[in-house]
Design an enzyme around this catalytic site. Structure first.
Site, PDB file in Angstrom:
ATOM      1  N   ASN A 223      10.142   6.889  -8.059  1.00 25.93           N
ATOM      2  CA  ASN A 223       8.338   6.662  -7.335  1.00 25.93           C
ATOM      3  C   ASN A 223       7.979   6.959  -8.381  1.00 25.93           C
ATOM      4  O   ASN A 223       6.216   6.327  -8.241  1.00 25.93           O
ATOM      5  CB  ASN A 223       8.588   8.003  -6.338  1.00 25.93           C
ATOM      6  CG  ASN A 223       8.897   8.477  -4.708  1.00 25.93           C
ATOM      7  OD1 ASN A 223       8.852   6.909  -4.829  1.00 25.93           O
ATOM      8  ND2 ASN A 223       8.632   8.721  -4.333  1.00 25.93           N
ATOM      9  N   GLY A 272      -2.245   7.314  -3.660  1.00 30.87           N
ATOM     10  CA  GLY A 272      -1.742   8.506  -2.795  1.00 30.87           C
ATOM     11  C   GLY A 272      -0.490   8.626  -1.596  1.00 30.87           C
ATOM     12  O   GLY A 272       0.229   8.335  -1.700  1.00 30.87           O
ATOM     13  N   CYS A 275       4.345  11.305  -1.424  1.00 28.39           N
ATOM     14  CA  CYS A 275       5.496  11.222  -2.557  1.00 28.39           C
ATOM     15  C   CYS A 275       4.809  11.215  -3.509  1.00 28.39           C
ATOM     16  O   CYS A 275       5.211  11.879  -4.596  1.00 28.39           O
ATOM     17  CB  CYS A 275       5.896  10.067  -1.455  1.00 28.39           C
ATOM     18  SG  CYS A 275       6.806  10.530   0.502  1.00 28.39           S
ATOM     19  N   LYS A 278       2.928  14.306  -4.744  1.00 30.40           N
ATOM     20  CA  LYS A 278       4.146  15.486  -6.020  1.00 30.40           C
ATOM     21  C   LYS A 278       4.677  14.928  -6.359  1.00 30.40           C
ATOM     22  O   LYS A 278       4.992  15.704  -7.410  1.00 30.40           O
ATOM     23  CB  LYS A 278       4.652  15.301  -4.322  1.00 30.40           C
ATOM     24  CG  LYS A 278       5.716  16.169  -4.490  1.00 30.40           C
ATOM     25  CD  LYS A 278       6.066  17.207  -2.765  1.00 30.40           C
ATOM     26  CE  LYS A 278       6.815  15.629  -2.033  1.00 30.40           C
ATOM     27  NZ  LYS A 278       7.944  16.299  -2.039  1.00 30.40           N
ATOM     28  N   ARG A 343      -2.850  12.881   4.356  1.00 27.22           N
ATOM     29  CA  ARG A 343      -1.950  13.279   2.636  1.00 27.22           C
ATOM     30  C   ARG A 343      -2.030  13.197   1.656  1.00 27.22           C
ATOM     31  O   ARG A 343      -2.206  11.669   1.359  1.00 27.22           O
ATOM     32  CB  ARG A 343      -0.470  14.423   3.001  1.00 27.22           C
ATOM     33  CG  ARG A 343      -0.507  14.993   3.960  1.00 27.22           C
ATOM     34  CD  ARG A 343       1.494  15.162   3.926  1.00 27.22           C
ATOM     35  NE  ARG A 343       2.151  14.005   4.777  1.00 27.22           N
ATOM     36  CZ  ARG A 343       2.803  14.235   5.011  1.00 27.22           C
ATOM     37  NH1 ARG A 343       3.601  15.211   4.174  1.00 27.22           N
ATOM     38  NH2 ARG A 343       3.985  13.693   5.538  1.00 27.22           N
TER      39      ARG A 343
HETATM   40  C1  UDX Z   1       6.713   6.096  -1.085  1.00 27.75           C
HETATM   41  C2  UDX Z   1       7.294   4.788  -1.756  1.00 27.75           C
HETATM   42  O1  UDX Z   1       7.222   3.910  -1.908  1.00 27.75           O
HETATM   43  C3  UDX Z   1       8.489   5.553  -1.396  1.00 27.75           C
HETATM   44  O2  UDX Z   1      10.294   4.522  -1.358  1.00 27.75           O
HETATM   45  C4  UDX Z   1       9.193   6.616  -1.133  1.00 27.75           C
HETATM   46  O3  UDX Z   1      10.591   6.494  -0.931  1.00 27.75           O
HETATM   47  C5  UDX Z   1       8.631   7.456  -0.755  1.00 27.75           C
HETATM   48  O4  UDX Z   1       7.124   7.668  -1.783  1.00 27.75           O
HETATM   49  P1  UDX Z   1       5.250   5.344   0.875  1.00 27.75           P
HETATM   50  O5  UDX Z   1       4.679   7.188   0.553  1.00 27.75           O
HETATM   51  O6  UDX Z   1       5.114   5.592   2.209  1.00 27.75           O
HETATM   52  O7  UDX Z   1       6.695   5.468   0.101  1.00 27.75           O
HETATM   53  O8  UDX Z   1       3.671   5.184   0.057  1.00 27.75           O
HETATM   54  P2  UDX Z   1       3.522   3.690  -0.323  1.00 27.75           P
HETATM   55  O9  UDX Z   1       4.237   2.266   0.631  1.00 27.75           O
HETATM   56  O10 UDX Z   1       4.919   3.376  -1.577  1.00 27.75           O
HETATM   57  O11 UDX Z   1       2.134   3.745  -0.706  1.00 27.75           O
HETATM   58  C6  UDX Z   1       1.886   4.687  -1.552  1.00 27.75           C
HETATM   59  C7  UDX Z   1       0.588   4.527  -2.366  1.00 27.75           C
HETATM   60  O12 UDX Z   1       0.515   2.596  -3.237  1.00 27.75           O
HETATM   61  C8  UDX Z   1      -0.462   4.174  -0.661  1.00 27.75           C
HETATM   62  O13 UDX Z   1      -1.869   4.796  -1.385  1.00 27.75           O
HETATM   63  C9  UDX Z   1      -0.796   2.801  -0.949  1.00 27.75           C
HETATM   64  O14 UDX Z   1      -1.834   2.520  -0.394  1.00 27.75           O
HETATM   65  C10 UDX Z   1      -0.814   2.100  -2.387  1.00 27.75           C
HETATM   66  N1  UDX Z   1      -0.718   0.431  -2.792  1.00 27.75           N
HETATM   67  C11 UDX Z   1       1.057   0.162  -2.455  1.00 27.75           C
HETATM   68  C12 UDX Z   1      -1.038   0.388  -3.552  1.00 27.75           C
HETATM   69  O15 UDX Z   1      -2.507   0.247  -3.948  1.00 27.75           O
HETATM   70  N2  UDX Z   1      -0.649  -0.754  -3.776  1.00 27.75           N
HETATM   71  C13 UDX Z   1       0.382  -2.024  -3.183  1.00 27.75           C
HETATM   72  O16 UDX Z   1       0.753  -2.712  -3.918  1.00 27.75           O
HETATM   73  C14 UDX Z   1       1.405  -1.148  -3.111  1.00 27.75           C
END
Ligand code: UDX
Length: 449
Positions: A223, A272, A275, A278, A343
């Site tokens: 992460n 954000g 996950c 945090k 969140r």
């Molecule tokens: C994340 C991890 O991807 C996942 O493997 C773990 O188990 C939990 O945390 P998630 O919290 O659902 O999953 O969000 P994710 O899809 O990873 O996106 C995280 C943040 O990055 C979001 O705010 C998203 O908008 C941003 N993001 C993601 C970008 O700004 N650009 C990208 O190319 C991908």
């Protein structure tokens, strides 16, 4: 490393035979419910427990309140097949279990460390009820060393503890569970680790079998690496603007390198969600505790904080240099598209900063119905994207919902007072906006008027 086994497929583990196991899942939130429903769909007999009687009642009736594609169907299927059941309290769920998954919340505690209160209270509740030889599995995100801590708390030499982190993304949790890039299982008890790995045999995914501390660290390291990649691409976006380059071409160019990959290279208002923020803070905290100054990860977090401010600067410049009394329309409030989760949303953080500079905000998000608790004095939430544009000096797109691409931009232009759209996700087609008489400001890209 006592032993490490990376098998190309699970058939190699436990001789490829798939046994339906009796499984208890403690905690029926986002991770627990997905885990329980998916394991039931793999043929296992699953009892999910929760402390909330209403939730247990709703889930027993097949009512799923989490916005996750495919989850309610899987729950219905499991209930109908008699492979899935919901009970109140962990005690009831574990009595006949061969494997017990701990999927309780581990929120950010004091100083950023993960709070293990829920884990410890479940362990003391079930310690004497667990069947002999049962395996306890930590699925929640827990600090390195938690498996050993749980083993001590259990004080049951017949019970092995295994770390088996999840890598589910919100909005695609069922898909991610049933199509994993890999399965990670760690324990000092090799047999127990192989028994847990065999639960996923049908998925045929690569499996990392290791010790518990390594498996626990995989989750954080993964992460935090994703967060670092995003902070890097947001920094490259800023540089692209200053150097007159186009970040979309830059990321395409670097992404073809298989060592980098195209995924997670989309610049935006920062990362954000429940996950990444945090887990980055928890790993910093864990590193500090062993006197390791994780400068790279600190910079990753600082770059993310800076990115939100950079977006506000971009909006202020697009609005002529001041935001005082300026009416702005916001498209998107959730931390990413495809979820109703607010969140640690970058969109809300940007809205807060805009509000501090005196802007008047109206927002629309397909995943958000009605006022957002705790932000009512920051932003007025309406139920329609066009309503957001009415009388506004400009629009700011903060979450990449597909429906924003297909808006009637000529109609939007007719409703707006101003003519600027700040697209913090580079989600829209600048030519479509230009044809509608609107200016486009992206991230890491040159302005289009
Ligand atoms: C994340 C991890 O991807 C996942 O493997 C773990 O188990 C939990 O945390 P998630 O919290 O659902 O999953 O969000 P994710 O899809 O990873 O996106 C995280 C943040 O990055 C979001 O705010 C998203 O908008 C941003 N993001 C993601 C970008 O700004 N650009 C990208 O190319 C991908």
């Amino acid at each position: 490393m006592p032993w490490l086994k990376v098998s190309s497929s699970l058939a190699a583990i436990g001789g490829g035979v798939v046994f339906a196991r009796r499984i208890a899942v403690v905690g029926s939130g986002y991770v627990g419910l997905t885990t329980g429903a998916c394991l039931a769909s793999l043929g296992h007999r699953v009892i999910c427990a929760d402390v909330d009687p209403e939730k247990v009642e709703r889930l027993s009736a097949g009512q799923v309140s989490i916005l996750e594609p495919g989850l309610s169907e899987l729950v219905a299927e499991g209930l109908a097949a008699g492979r899935l059941e919901f009970v109140l309290g962990a005690s009831k769920a574990v009595l006949d279990a061969e494997v017990v998954f701990m999927c309780v919340p581990t929120p950010m505690g004091v100083g950023g460390a993960a709070d293990l209160m829920a884990v410890e209270s479940v362990i003391s509740e079930v310690r004497d009820l667990l069947p002999v030889g049962c395996v306890v599995v930590n699925k929640s995100t827990v600090p390195v060393g938690t498996a050993e801590r749980v083993h001590k708390l259990l004080n049951r030499p017949d019970i092995a503890v295994v770390s088996n982190p999840e890598f589910l993304r919100e909005g695609s949790a069922v898909h991610d569970f049933l199509n994993p890039d890999r399965i990670v299982v760690g324990s000092s008890a090799q047999d127990a680790a192989e028994r847990v790995a065999a639960l996923y045999a049908r998925l045929g995914a690569p499996t990392v079998l290791t010790d518990a501390p390594s498996a626990e660290l995989v989750k954080y390291a993964a992460n935090c690496f994703l967060a670092m990649k995003l902070s890097y691409v947001n920094a490259i976006a800023e540089l692209s603007e200053r150097l007159g380059a186009n970040v979309a071409d830059v990321t395409e160019g670097i992404g073809y390198d298989r060592r980098i990959g195209q995924a997670f290279l989309q610049p935006g208002p920062g990362w954000g969600g429940s996950c990444l923020p945090k887990d980055t803070h928890a790993l910093i905290q864990a590193a500090d505790a062993v006197e390791f100054d994780f400068m790279l990860l600190r910079a990753t977090i600082d770059t993310n904080t800076r990115q939100r401010q950079r977006i506000v600067t971009k909006i202020r410049e697009a609005c002529g240099g001041s935001l005082a009394g300026v009416r702005l329309g916001l498209l998107g409030l959730t931390f990413k598209a495809g979820t109703d989760d607010l969140r640690d949303s970058p969109a809300l953080a940007v809205a807060e900063l805009l509000r501090e500079e005196g802007a008047e905000l109206t927002a629309y998000d397909p995943g958000v119905a009605g006022a957002v608790p705790g932000t009512t004095d920051t932003v007025r939430v309406v139920g329609d994207a066009y309503e957001v544009a009415r009388g506004a000096a400009g629009l700011v797109l903060l979450t990449e919902w597909p429906e924003f691409r297909t808006l009637d931009w000529a109609r939007v232009a007719s409703l707006l007072e101003g003519r600027i759209v700040v697209d913090t996700r580079n989600h829209l087609d600048p030519d479509v906006l230009r044809r509608a008489g609107l200016g486009w400001r992206g991230v890491g890209m040159q302005p289009v008027d």
